[in-house]
Design an enzyme around this catalytic site. Structure first.
Site, PDB file in Angstrom:
ATOM      1  N   HIS A  91      -6.104   1.790  -4.811  1.00 27.54           N
ATOM      2  CA  HIS A  91      -6.401   1.466  -6.214  1.00 27.54           C
ATOM      3  C   HIS A  91      -7.391   2.439  -6.856  1.00 27.54           C
ATOM      4  O   HIS A  91      -7.456   2.530  -8.090  1.00 27.54           O
ATOM      5  CB  HIS A  91      -6.966   0.049  -6.336  1.00 27.54           C
ATOM      6  N   ASP A 131       1.717  -2.969   0.530  1.00 32.71           N
ATOM      7  CA  ASP A 131       0.636  -3.893   0.201  1.00 32.71           C
ATOM      8  C   ASP A 131       1.116  -4.866  -0.879  1.00 32.71           C
ATOM      9  O   ASP A 131       2.030  -4.557  -1.642  1.00 32.71           O
ATOM     10  CB  ASP A 131      -0.567  -3.085  -0.303  1.00 32.71           C
ATOM     11  N   HIS A 174      -0.201  -5.565  -3.587  1.00 29.24           N
ATOM     12  CA  HIS A 174      -0.553  -5.101  -4.926  1.00 29.24           C
ATOM     13  C   HIS A 174      -0.062  -3.679  -5.160  1.00 29.24           C
ATOM     14  O   HIS A 174      -0.057  -2.855  -4.248  1.00 29.24           O
ATOM     15  CB  HIS A 174      -2.071  -5.170  -5.124  1.00 29.24           C
ATOM     16  N   ASP A 200      -1.623  -8.185   3.070  1.00 26.29           N
ATOM     17  CA  ASP A 200      -1.943  -9.302   2.180  1.00 26.29           C
ATOM     18  C   ASP A 200      -0.729  -9.944   1.516  1.00 26.29           C
ATOM     19  O   ASP A 200      -0.879 -10.940   0.798  1.00 26.29           O
ATOM     20  CB  ASP A 200      -2.967  -8.885   1.123  1.00 26.29           C
TER      21      ASP A 200
END
Length: 286
Positions: free
Chosen positions: A58, A104, A106, A191
């Protein structure tokens, strides 16, 4: 750690440079992949390096974001490119054509942003997408920027199929245009697995995660491509520990996500044993 990463950028880092970095474990892993010509060798036919604490996808060029201070995924790709300019080009090696795969929960927004205008780096991200889901990007794709947005409650089988189909299509396109990949970076956040508090309510199982990692590992094995596997998100300690045990086992044995299950006996001195009971692990009597 920033000092350690900066030490990776020269084409031939010295032992003194490594010592000055404080002996960070990130150094031998990254040097195996980049500084030594992508030659991290385990007991498998491919060159594979593992770094569970990586995958900070990110972070942006000018700021930290989403629990990520710096984007080591981007730095890895840049280091591969720099190594080619410093060494590979003179040896007649083909220009790197890097594939970054992100599973992931996200969207890997920082990584996508970094290579939005560099077609020699393809980014493929499968992630949760919907109202209120961080970071709110990753709905569209454009050429070498490929996204698979997934809605909450999507089942494990559906996620694995979406991922497998898209990667197969991408590889077919690559073969058709003869733009073959030379390096693969896998951002293997855990996650998206059921029960993660930050997992945007995706329903990926541990076995589904293992199969997705296996698909990418098989690609590297079949095409003998250097592969770097990074960690990224994952906020249930037991789940992350089990997943990375599978990753290490499958990489070393070359079983591509289809190997034997982990041993279910754990030592009774394990401080947090109770947390593993929901995964059907049993106490071992000494």
């Amino acid at each position: 750690t920033l000092t350690a990463l900066s030490a990776l950028l020269p084409s031939s880092p010295s032992e003194a440079t490594m010592e000055e970095s404080g002996g960070e474990q990130i150094i031998p892993c990254w040097l195996s992949l980049v500084g030594q010509g992508c030659s991290a060798k385990l007991s498998s036919p491919a060159n594979i390096a593992l770094f569970p604490a990586g995958g900070r996808h990110h972070a942006k060029r000018d700021r930290a974001d989403g629990f990520c201070i710096f984007n080591d995924v981007v730095l890895a790709a840049l280091a591969i490119q720099q190594h080619h300019r410093a060494v590979g080009h003179a040896l007649g090696h083909a220009k790197p054509n890097i594939l970054i795969v992100d599973i992931d929960a996200h969207h890997g927004d920082g990584t996508e942003e970094a290579f939005a205008f560099d077609a020699s780096v393809t980014t493929l991200s499968i992630h949760g997408f919907g109202v209120g889901i961080y970071p709110g990007t990753g709905e569209k794709e454009n050429g070498h920027i490929i996204n698979i947005p997934v809605t909450p409650k999507t089942t494990s089988a559906e996620i694995v199929k979406l991922f497998s189909d898209k990667l197969t299509s991408l590889l077919s396109k690559s073969a058709l245009t003869q733009s073959y990949y030379t390096h693969v970076i896998l951002v293997a956040g855990t996650d998206a697995i059921i029960g993660d508090p930050f997992g945007v309510e995706l329903k990926l199982s541990i076995q589904g995660f293992r199969e997705m990692v296996g698909i990418v590992t098989k690609l590297a094995l079949d095409q003998r491509l250097p592969l770097l596997i990074l960690g990224a998100g994952g906020y249930v300690d037991t789940t992350t520990a089990i997943c990375w045990s599978h990753i290490v086992s499958d990489v070393v044995l070359g079983t591509n996500g289809q190997g034997s299950p982990l041993l279910t006996e754990v030592p009774d001195m394990l401080e947090h044993f109770q947390a593993y009971k929901r995964h059907n692990f049993l106490m071992r009597s000494e």
